[in-house]
Structures are given as C-alpha cells and as structure tokens.
Enzyme design. Structure first.
Site, PDB file in Angstrom:
ATOM      1  N   ASP A   1     -10.902   2.903   4.580  1.00 63.11           N
ATOM      2  CA  ASP A   1     -11.244   1.478   4.525  1.00 63.11           C
ATOM      3  C   ASP A   1     -12.761   1.270   4.486  1.00 63.11           C
ATOM      4  O   ASP A   1     -13.222   0.169   4.161  1.00 63.11           O
ATOM      5  CB  ASP A   1     -10.713   0.764   5.782  1.00 63.11           C
ATOM      6  CG  ASP A   1      -9.458  -0.055   5.511  1.00 63.11           C
ATOM      7  OD1 ASP A   1      -9.277  -0.501   4.366  1.00 63.11           O
ATOM      8  OD2 ASP A   1      -8.679  -0.247   6.470  1.00 63.11           O
TER       9      ASP A   1
ATOM     10  N   LYS B   1       0.851  -1.202   0.000  1.00 62.13           N
ATOM     11  CA  LYS B   1       0.000   0.000   0.000  1.00 62.13           C
ATOM     12  C   LYS B   1       0.885   1.250   0.000  1.00 62.13           C
ATOM     13  O   LYS B   1       0.656   2.181  -0.776  1.00 62.13           O
ATOM     14  CB  LYS B   1      -0.939  -0.015   1.219  1.00 62.13           C
ATOM     15  CG  LYS B   1      -2.022  -1.082   1.124  1.00 62.13           C
ATOM     16  CD  LYS B   1      -2.830  -1.250   2.416  1.00 62.13           C
ATOM     17  CE  LYS B   1      -3.808  -2.416   2.294  1.00 62.13           C
ATOM     18  NZ  LYS B   1      -4.596  -2.685   3.517  1.00 62.13           N
TER      19      LYS B   1
ATOM     20  N   GLN C   1      -4.389  -1.510   9.928  1.00 67.56           N
ATOM     21  CA  GLN C   1      -4.351  -2.839   9.310  1.00 67.56           C
ATOM     22  C   GLN C   1      -4.889  -3.895  10.289  1.00 67.56           C
ATOM     23  O   GLN C   1      -4.528  -3.911  11.458  1.00 67.56           O
ATOM     24  CB  GLN C   1      -2.906  -3.176   8.886  1.00 67.56           C
ATOM     25  CG  GLN C   1      -2.762  -4.447   8.061  1.00 67.56           C
ATOM     26  CD  GLN C   1      -3.424  -4.391   6.692  1.00 67.56           C
ATOM     27  OE1 GLN C   1      -3.608  -3.331   6.110  1.00 67.56           O
ATOM     28  NE2 GLN C   1      -3.808  -5.543   6.173  1.00 67.56           N
TER      29      GLN C   1
HETATM   30  N1  GUN Z   1      -6.757  -6.870   6.551  1.00 66.16           N
HETATM   31  C1  GUN Z   1      -7.130  -7.595   5.471  1.00 66.16           C
HETATM   32  N2  GUN Z   1      -7.709  -6.801   4.548  1.00 66.16           N
HETATM   33  C2  GUN Z   1      -7.690  -5.551   5.045  1.00 66.16           C
HETATM   34  C3  GUN Z   1      -8.144  -4.293   4.546  1.00 66.16           C
HETATM   35  O1  GUN Z   1      -8.702  -4.150   3.451  1.00 66.16           O
HETATM   36  N3  GUN Z   1      -7.935  -3.222   5.374  1.00 66.16           N
HETATM   37  C4  GUN Z   1      -7.361  -3.339   6.596  1.00 66.16           C
HETATM   38  N4  GUN Z   1      -7.219  -2.247   7.338  1.00 66.16           N
HETATM   39  N5  GUN Z   1      -6.945  -4.498   7.090  1.00 66.16           N
HETATM   40  C5  GUN Z   1      -7.107  -5.589   6.310  1.00 66.16           C
END
Ligand code: GUN
Length: 294
Positions: A119, A52, A96
C-alpha cells in the site's frame, strides 16, 4: 472531451501482469502472493477487499484474505501483522482502512514490514516517495499517474489543484504531481476543508484531482474550459430502486463539468479500477524484490 477510461487501462495493466505471471510459472518460479487483512464488516471495505482478492485469482497470483471481527483488539491485529511479516510465502499485504476505533491506525501502519507494504503507507515508504527514491507508491495515486501517463496528458508546468488532504490520496498526490519528471512537474495547490474561496482556486486549475467524498461537489462554474478532471470520489448513495440498494457517485457533477473538460474520469470506471491494478503491480514488484533478497 475525452474519457480517461480507467476500466480499459486497468484491464490492459492486469493483462500485462498476467503475462508476467505466466512467464514466472513457465520458469518454475513462485508466483506473487498478496494477503489482505479486513477488520470488521464495513460494506464498502468488504467490496473493495473482495475485488482485490478476485483480481489476484484472475491474473494468477496467490491470495489470502484474513477476516477479523469488529471487536478485534489492537494487540490481536498487531500479532496477525507480525505473522504476515514473518510468513516467507507472502510477498506483500495490506490492512484495509478504516479500522475500528479501538485500534490506533498509526501503530498498525508502523508495524507492517516496509518490504511487504504494497500500500506504500509505512512512513519509510512514504518518505522515500517524497524523496524520489524507489519504493511502493500508494495504489490510488499510482493509478492516477498511470492513467495520465497512458493518455499522455500534459502535466508539465500546469497548475494542479488537489482537493482533499487524506494520507491515502490527497497528500501523496500533491507530492507526486510536483515531482520532477512525467507525470509531474506541475505547480501544485493542496486544498482541503479549511480552504477559503475554493472556487477562486479551482477556476485557475489546469488539472483538478478531487478526493473529497462529497457527491456533486465540483460544479461547472468552478472550473475553466479544457480542464483535466480526475474524480477520486466514490460515495454510496442509498437508492431503493436499485437491486444493491445504492448507487456509486463521484465528487464531480459529471454531466455539466464534462462539457467544459478536455479529459475526465467517469465514476464508476475511472480511478477505482486503476487502484486495484496498481496494487497488483506493487505486489509483482514486492515479489521481484523478495526474490532478489533471498
Ligand atoms: N481504504 C481506502 N482505500 C484504501 C487503500 O488503498 N488501501 C487500504 N489498505 N485501505 C484503503
């Protein structure tokens, strides 16, 4: 059979966003700034957050990675979230998941300012999504919609079967596919670990979205001809013969299911790259909304 090439489409979307960033720079405007909080050292989470942040750098966004130890307390994490909420330079941020067991995930999601929740996990944004209001749509479901849209996969009146009811993928996906509009207007069945006779349901499906995390779960005899397959599984399987020590595989027995499918996403290179592209898209949107407010 046509491959739904998430890598290619994600690169197209990233190029579109990069062009927007160039325009912003040319106008002397501030570029979008995404922050990510990573608690602990889980290997998969490190990889995802690393991707990311690297993607932000490539397309010209500012990015900040906040790494906190596995022993971080809930109070410490909430304090950091408050800092990011108040930092006017940051347009959007993510925490995350998963989080270590001493931290209550629900409290954390509620603490994020909904305007910065790229998110789309805050209950206010999730509620807006369910009510067809403009909001941040969670990146993985958003990426799946975008993939179906760009390949013009017909979803109207189709029977979509979602496998898995996670808050990140299955649950929002089941809502989005049933919404009015395109992609949407599907008749949706949400299946999960307590579903009985799942094969009976999957063999009725025109579209299957599998977000289970069980390698090779969906087999050829569980699907009908011309089915559309979206494989959201990304499991690391240990493999000593590979340099990394593992390989990535999805929920679908690709070799055999692809012979019956009309469209199918590969793993890797399907849904995964789309998730990152749509997080960037949400961050661009967060920047535009932030600018409009200030
Ligand atoms: N863990 C797995 N997928 C995601 C996501 O799309 N966002 C976040 N913050 N954590 C994750």
């Amino acid at each position: 059979m046509e491959i739904l090439d998430g890598k290619k489409v994600a690169n197209e979307i990233k190029a579109e966003i990069a062009a927007e960033v160039d325009l912003m720079k040319a106008r002397g405007e501030k570029v979008p700034h995404l922050a990510a909080i990573l608690v602990g050292t889980d290997g998969a989470s490190l990889t995802y957050v690393g991707s990311k942040v690297r993607s932000c750098q490539r397309i010209g966004f500012e990015s900040t990675l906040v790494q906190m130890p596995n022993t971080t307390s809930e109070i410490e994490l909430l304090k950091k979230i408050e800092e990011l909420n108040e930092n006017d330079d940051i347009d959007g941020f993510i925490v995350q998941l998963p989080l270590p067991p001493q931290i209550d995930e629900q409290k954390v999601l509620l603490a994020v300012n909904p305007d910065k929740d790229v998110d789309g996990f805050h209950p206010m944004n999730f509620g807006k999504m369910a009510l067809d209001m403009s909001t941040f749509i969670p990146a993985t479901p958003f990426g799946i919609l975008e993939l179906l849209d760009r390949y013009k996969v017909d979803t109207q009146g189709k029977h979509t079967v979602v496998i898995g009811r996670s808050h990140i993928v299955g649950r929002p996906m089941s809502i989005l596919m049933g919404r009015k509009g395109f992609p949407g207007n599907s008749t949706v069945t949400l299946t999960h670990s307590r579903t009985k006779n799942i094969s009976q349901i999957t063999t009725q499906a025109d579209i299957i979205i599998s977000a289970l995390g069980v390698p090779g779960f969906l087999k050829a005899e569980m699907v009908k001809d011309d089915v559309v397959i979206i494989d959201v599984g990304i499991t690391r399987v240990p493999d000593e013969t590979r340099e990394r020590g593992y390989y990535i595989t999805g929920d679908v027995d690709f070799e055999n299911v692809s012979k019956k499918a009309s469209y199918i996403t590969p793993v890797p290179g399907g849904v995964g790259p789309m998730t990152i592209a749509m997080l960037l898209k949400n961050t661009l949107l967060a920047r535009e909304r932030h600018r409009a407010r200030s």
